[in-house]
Design a protein around this motif. Structure first.
Motif, PDB file in Angstrom:
ATOM      1  N   THR A  35      53.203  65.063  74.191  1.00 24.41           N
ATOM      2  CA  THR A  35      52.660  63.730  74.971  1.00 24.41           C
ATOM      3  C   THR A  35      53.753  63.253  75.681  1.00 24.41           C
ATOM      4  N   ALA A  36      55.146  63.310  75.159  1.00 23.97           N
ATOM      5  CA  ALA A  36      56.435  62.865  75.720  1.00 23.97           C
ATOM      6  C   ALA A  36      56.934  63.840  76.797  1.00 23.97           C
ATOM      7  N   GLY A  37      56.205  65.183  76.632  1.00 17.45           N
ATOM      8  CA  GLY A  37      56.739  66.252  77.628  1.00 17.45           C
ATOM      9  C   GLY A  37      55.809  66.329  78.698  1.00 17.45           C
ATOM     10  N   THR A  38      54.925  65.445  79.081  1.00 14.87           N
ATOM     11  CA  THR A  38      53.875  65.533  79.995  1.00 14.87           C
ATOM     12  C   THR A  38      53.933  64.209  80.833  1.00 14.87           C
ATOM     13  N   SER A  39      53.467  64.185  81.973  1.00 16.88           N
ATOM     14  CA  SER A  39      53.400  63.054  82.549  1.00 16.88           C
ATOM     15  C   SER A  39      51.906  62.769  82.962  1.00 16.88           C
ATOM     16  N   PRO A  40      51.446  61.270  83.141  1.00 11.21           N
ATOM     17  CA  PRO A  40      52.456  59.971  82.979  1.00 11.21           C
ATOM     18  C   PRO A  40      52.575  60.094  81.295  1.00 11.21           C
ATOM     19  N   PRO A  41      53.683  59.074  80.881  1.00 10.36           N
ATOM     20  CA  PRO A  41      53.763  58.756  79.525  1.00 10.36           C
ATOM     21  C   PRO A  41      52.516  58.683  78.524  1.00 10.36           C
ATOM     22  N   GLU A  42      51.686  57.549  79.059  1.00  8.65           N
ATOM     23  CA  GLU A  42      50.483  57.223  78.262  1.00  8.65           C
ATOM     24  C   GLU A  42      49.635  58.251  77.881  1.00  8.65           C
ATOM     25  N   PRO A  43      48.914  58.311  76.705  1.00  2.00           N
ATOM     26  CA  PRO A  43      47.912  59.398  76.438  1.00  2.00           C
ATOM     27  C   PRO A  43      46.646  59.187  77.170  1.00  2.00           C
ATOM     28  N   GLU A  44      46.057  60.206  77.497  1.00  8.24           N
ATOM     29  CA  GLU A  44      44.644  59.730  78.083  1.00  8.24           C
ATOM     30  C   GLU A  44      43.567  59.387  77.139  1.00  8.24           C
ATOM     31  N   GLU A  45      42.361  58.959  77.612  1.00  4.86           N
ATOM     32  CA  GLU A  45      41.362  58.185  76.786  1.00  4.86           C
ATOM     33  C   GLU A  45      40.781  59.483  76.101  1.00  4.86           C
ATOM     34  N   ALA A  46      40.490  60.677  76.618  1.00  6.17           N
ATOM     35  CA  ALA A  46      39.985  61.663  75.989  1.00  6.17           C
ATOM     36  C   ALA A  46      40.866  62.252  74.683  1.00  6.17           C
ATOM     37  N   ASP A  47      42.130  61.859  74.956  1.00  5.09           N
ATOM     38  CA  ASP A  47      43.117  62.108  73.682  1.00  5.09           C
ATOM     39  C   ASP A  47      43.100  61.251  72.554  1.00  5.09           C
ATOM     40  N   LYS A  48      42.774  60.094  72.979  1.00  9.36           N
ATOM     41  CA  LYS A  48      42.771  59.067  71.857  1.00  9.36           C
ATOM     42  C   LYS A  48      41.207  59.120  71.113  1.00  9.36           C
ATOM     43  N   THR A  49      40.293  59.425  71.965  1.00 10.74           N
ATOM     44  CA  THR A  49      39.048  59.464  71.502  1.00 10.74           C
ATOM     45  C   THR A  49      38.757  60.675  70.528  1.00 10.74           C
ATOM     46  N   PHE A  50      39.755  61.666  70.911  1.00 10.20           N
ATOM     47  CA  PHE A  50      39.365  63.031  70.186  1.00 10.20           C
ATOM     48  C   PHE A  50      40.123  62.662  68.635  1.00 10.20           C
ATOM     49  N   LEU A  51      41.170  61.965  68.696  1.00  6.59           N
ATOM     50  CA  LEU A  51      41.848  61.772  67.290  1.00  6.59           C
ATOM     51  C   LEU A  51      41.205  60.804  66.534  1.00  6.59           C
ATOM     52  N   LEU A  52      40.662  59.777  67.179  1.00  6.33           N
ATOM     53  CA  LEU A  52      39.591  58.962  66.395  1.00  6.33           C
ATOM     54  C   LEU A  52      38.495  59.519  65.837  1.00  6.33           C
ATOM     55  N   SER A  53      37.625  60.461  66.628  1.00 10.01           N
ATOM     56  CA  SER A  53      36.445  61.230  66.299  1.00 10.01           C
ATOM     57  C   SER A  53      36.708  61.749  64.862  1.00 10.01           C
ATOM     58  N   ASN A  54      38.015  61.929  64.261  1.00  8.82           N
ATOM     59  CA  ASN A  54      38.177  62.672  62.957  1.00  8.82           C
ATOM     60  C   ASN A  54      38.040  61.739  61.833  1.00  8.82           C
ATOM     61  N   ILE A  55      37.847  60.408  62.179  1.00 11.69           N
ATOM     62  CA  ILE A  55      37.941  59.599  60.870  1.00 11.69           C
ATOM     63  C   ILE A  55      36.630  59.538  60.371  1.00 11.69           C
ATOM     64  N   PRO A  56      35.256  59.882  60.598  1.00 11.59           N
ATOM     65  CA  PRO A  56      34.151  60.034  59.852  1.00 11.59           C
ATOM     66  C   PRO A  56      34.110  61.204  58.790  1.00 11.59           C
ATOM     67  N   ASN A  57      35.223  62.212  58.958  1.00 12.47           N
ATOM     68  CA  ASN A  57      35.102  63.383  58.169  1.00 12.47           C
ATOM     69  C   ASN A  57      35.700  62.707  56.820  1.00 12.47           C
ATOM     70  N   GLY A  58      36.532  61.814  56.756  1.00 14.98           N
ATOM     71  CA  GLY A  58      37.372  61.256  55.515  1.00 14.98           C
ATOM     72  C   GLY A  58      38.742  62.242  55.679  1.00 14.98           C
ATOM     73  N   THR A  59      39.225  62.752  56.682  1.00 13.36           N
ATOM     74  CA  THR A  59      40.256  63.529  56.615  1.00 13.36           C
ATOM     75  C   THR A  59      41.488  62.854  57.378  1.00 13.36           C
ATOM     76  N   CYS A  60      41.628  61.602  57.347  1.00 18.43           N
ATOM     77  CA  CYS A  60      42.664  60.697  57.936  1.00 18.43           C
ATOM     78  C   CYS A  60      43.136  59.887  56.979  1.00 18.43           C
ATOM     79  N   TYR A  61      44.565  59.763  56.717  1.00 19.55           N
ATOM     80  CA  TYR A  61      44.991  58.897  55.806  1.00 19.55           C
ATOM     81  C   TYR A  61      46.021  57.940  56.584  1.00 19.55           C
ATOM     82  N   VAL A  62      46.312  56.713  55.926  1.00 20.78           N
ATOM     83  CA  VAL A  62      47.247  55.831  56.537  1.00 20.78           C
ATOM     84  C   VAL A  62      48.489  55.617  55.184  1.00 20.78           C
TER      85      VAL A  62
END
Ligand code: ACO
Length: 216
Positions: A35-62
């Motif tokens: 992410t830091a090595g490509t421009s612009p600095p902010e992640p794109e929506e598709a990237d964020k949507t992809f990460l959050l799409s993993n939550i229903p699997n129960g494979t994300c932890y905080v």
């Protein structure tokens, strides 16, 4: 739930989505080398949507601070199978000439080279997509605890292996300490576009994407 001292580690639920993304935007994306090595600095929506799409699997932890319930660490993981190299290559083509497309282009080359499910003859496994800890609490073993939570969940799901593409030297060192096996390395300077230009320009000291696995 794993608990010790002032911080607890627990599975992410749908209700945590907004707080998880706020944490990732503050402590994962700005430092993560792709992410830091490509421009612009902010992640794109598709990237964020992809990460959050993993939550229903129960494979994300905080990792949460007791009392305040503030997120101070997170890991996002999901399933993958032998079709993953093909799927990521197709997605990289769909998003070509965008930040997310450039990130997917290196992940596609990494997937093709590591080819984890075929390499170990597995129908599927668990892949760690993102790992981050708030700088204020780094060096206290939270990355280890989050990865241990993923390994325990992987066993619970009957999956045979955890895989992680470490884009950062810090996460790579962590996997080595945890006894993960290094199976593939792609140096950033070797991932080039059609004109021979380096696609990802990571900040120092990051030099490569290293793929590690843990057989369970
Ligand atoms: N920059 C500088 N020093 C760091 C960093 C960093 N990004 N990460 C860890 N360290 C230091 C720690 O402070 C500690 O120092 P000490 O021995 O003097 O106390 C030492 O390295 C060992 O730290 P760990 O306990 O292994 O680190 P921790 O688990 O707390 O954090 C993590 C590691 C999660 C990878 C962290 O670096 C981070 O959040 N990075 C930003 C996001 C990122 O790049 N994630 C990895 C991408 S790959 C992937 O997500 C699959």
């Amino acid at each position: 739930m794993e608990a010790s001292d002032d911080i607890e580690v627990r599975q992410v639920t749908a209700e945590d989505s907004e707080q998880l993304m706020a944490f990732l935007l503050e402590h994962y994306y700005p430092e993560e080398p792709l992410t830091a090595g490509t421009s612009p600095p902010e992640p794109e929506e598709a990237d964020k949507t992809f990460l959050l799409s993993n939550i229903p699997n129960g494979t994300c932890y905080v990792a949460l601070e007791r009392g305040s319930s503030r997120i101070v660490g997170a890991v996002v993981a999901g399933y993958k199978d032998a079709d993953m190299p093909k799927i990521i290559a197709e997605e990289a083509f769909t998003y070509r000439n965008t930040k997310w497309g450039n990130i997917l282009s290196i992940l596609a080359e990494v997937e093709a080279g590591s080819d984890v499910c075929r390499r170990f003859d597995l129908p599927s496994c668990i892949h760690v997509h993102a790992l981050a800890v708030n700088p204020q609490v780094r060096g206290r073993g939270l990355g280890v605890r989050l990865m241990n939570a993923i390994a325990a969940r992987t066993v619970e799901l009957g999956q045979p292996l955890v895989c992680v593409d470490c884009t950062s030297v810090y996460s790579a060192k962590l996997m080595e300490r945890l006894g993960y096996q290094l199976i593939h390395t792609l140096r950033y300077e070797h991932h080039l576009d059609a004109r021979g230009q380096q696609i990802i320009q990571p900040p120092k000291p990051h030099e490569s994407v290293q793929t590690f696995v843990l057989k369970l």
